[in-house]
Design a protein around this motif. Structure first.
Motif, short mmCIF file in Angstrom:
data_model
loop_
_atom_site.label_atom_id
_atom_site.label_comp_id
_atom_site.label_asym_id
_atom_site.label_seq_id
_atom_site.Cartn_x
_atom_site.Cartn_y
_atom_site.Cartn_z
N ARG A 1 58.77 26.83 -36.14
CA ARG A 1 57.55 26.41 -35.44
C ARG A 1 57.47 24.89 -35.34
O ARG A 1 57.03 24.34 -34.32
CB ARG A 1 56.31 26.96 -36.15
N LEU A 2 57.89 24.18 -36.38
CA LEU A 2 57.91 22.72 -36.33
C LEU A 2 58.87 22.24 -35.25
O LEU A 2 58.56 21.31 -34.48
CB LEU A 2 58.32 22.16 -37.69
N ALA A 3 60.04 22.87 -35.15
CA ALA A 3 61.02 22.49 -34.14
C ALA A 3 60.47 22.75 -32.74
O ALA A 3 60.66 21.94 -31.82
CB ALA A 3 62.33 23.25 -34.35
N ALA A 4 59.76 23.86 -32.56
CA ALA A 4 59.19 24.17 -31.25
C ALA A 4 58.10 23.17 -30.88
O ALA A 4 57.97 22.78 -29.72
CB ALA A 4 58.63 25.59 -31.27
N ALA A 5 57.32 22.74 -31.87
CA ALA A 5 56.27 21.75 -31.61
C ALA A 5 56.87 20.43 -31.14
O ALA A 5 56.30 19.74 -30.28
CB ALA A 5 55.42 21.54 -32.85
#
Length: 352
Positions: free
Chosen positions: A292-296
């Motif tokens: 999720r951090l990478a997608a953000a």
């Protein structure tokens, strides 16, 4: 080795035959950097500058001597000092330790009933038993990063420091640029930056002055002679294309014109750093995983996403700047667009 251990760092520097010395973000390291530079005859700021840039009482006195705009102030070692100041100058006032950082022990006081508790808190965070009381000036808080070459300050970034609402005081929850200032206010700010550099007797180095821009113009709160923390290095890089770390290394190695020597990237028109704190915790459905951090980080306009809170760690209470547990950095062609992009990323992170 502790950054406060000047003798130990000097001995290590001699043994390793270092070519330069600098610090990144650390306020407590500033006097040690000056001591190492002086002992080994290396380029750097003087020990006098280090004192003026880390002792808020000496700093405020220097502002007054050099005509740098600042608010009335007084040294506080006990309750009577603070009461005498408010009798002469009224409320509201700000109390802070003379030597400390990160808003620890700093508070705004609006009336007599709250004064003694604020003095006690400031002195509790004062390692040398001295605090500072000053008149509170209303207005937007402004952060500036600048490089001083041969006594002349060149501003790299001017940003607004958005702070948490009461009962919190002085803790930034966002940095936003460009600030909502008029052209005359910006011109006065540039002049005040130069006077601030002269007040701390800095010939070559990096400065981080902080202001309130009130009805009478800019009023200096304080100044640091180092690369600032709180992602202000990223603010300067985004708005100027210049990395303060490159500048600090060049100056530590004796480069006389670092701004013309260091690499430059493209500058952004607008930038926002939005911090996550306990004020956002009620929206946190679950803590984001690496995916999720990478997608953000791939969302439109997002330059960086930093998350510092372990999955099992409690949400820290917002008592100082170290309690900010995450940050999103967004860039755009306007401040409003950058703010929207930052909030979109935060909504995604928090699971909204």
């Amino acid at each position: 080795m502790s950054t406060t251990d000047a003798a130990g760092n000097i001995a290590l520097a001699r043994r390793e035959k270092i070519d330069g010395v600098m610090t990144l973000s650390s306020e407590t390291a500033v006097p040690t950097v000056a001591a190492v530079a002086a002992s080994l005859s290396l380029p750097g700021f003087s020990q006098r500058t280090a004192e003026l840039a880390t002792d808020k009482l000496a700093m405020k006195d220097a502002f007054v001597r050099h005509g740098a705009p600042t608010s009335p102030h007084r040294a506080v070692t006990g309750f009577d000092d603070a009461r005498a100041f408010t009798t002469e100058n009224g409320f509201p006032v700000v109390l802070k330790p003379a030597v400390n950082s990160g808003q620890r022990g700093t508070s705004r006081v609006d009336d007599e009933a709250s004064l003694d508790a604020a003095v006690a808190d400031a002195l509790a965070h004062a390692p040398d038993g001295r605090a500072l009381i000053e008149t509170f000036v209303p207005g937007p808080e402004i952060n500036v990063t600048a490089v001083v070459e041969n006594g002349q300050a060149t501003v790299l970034s001017i940003s607004e420091r958005v702070t948490a609402a009461p009962p919190h005081f002085g803790i930034a929850i966002a940095h936003a640029a460009p600030p909502h200032l008029e052209r005359t206010q910006l011109a006065a700010l540039h002049e005040a930056v130069q006077r601030a550099a002269e007040a701390i007797e800095l010939r070559d180095g990096i400065i981080y002055p902080q202001f309130i821009v009130g009805l009478a113009g800019p009023s200096l709160l304080e100044i640091a002679a180092r690369i600032p923390g709180g992602f202000m290095r990223e603010v300067a890089l985004g708005l100027s294309g210049i990395d303060l770390v490159d500048v600090a290394i060049a100056q530590a190695l004796g480069e006389t014109a670092p701004l013309s020597a260091v690499p430059r990237s493209s500058a952004k028109a607008a930038l926002v750093v939005r911090f996550l704190t306990e004020l956002d915790a009620h929206r946190l459905n679950q803590r984001p995983d690496d995916e999720r951090l990478a997608a953000a980080r791939r969302l439109s306009g997002i330059g960086a996403v930093h998350w510092h809170l372990d999955h099992e760690a409690p949400i820290p209470s917002l008592t100082h700047s170290g309690a900010r547990f995450a940050a999103v950095i967004a860039t755009a062609t306007s401040r409003a667009e950058a703010e929207t992009q930052a909030e979109n990323a935060i909504d995604y992170l928090l699971g909204d």
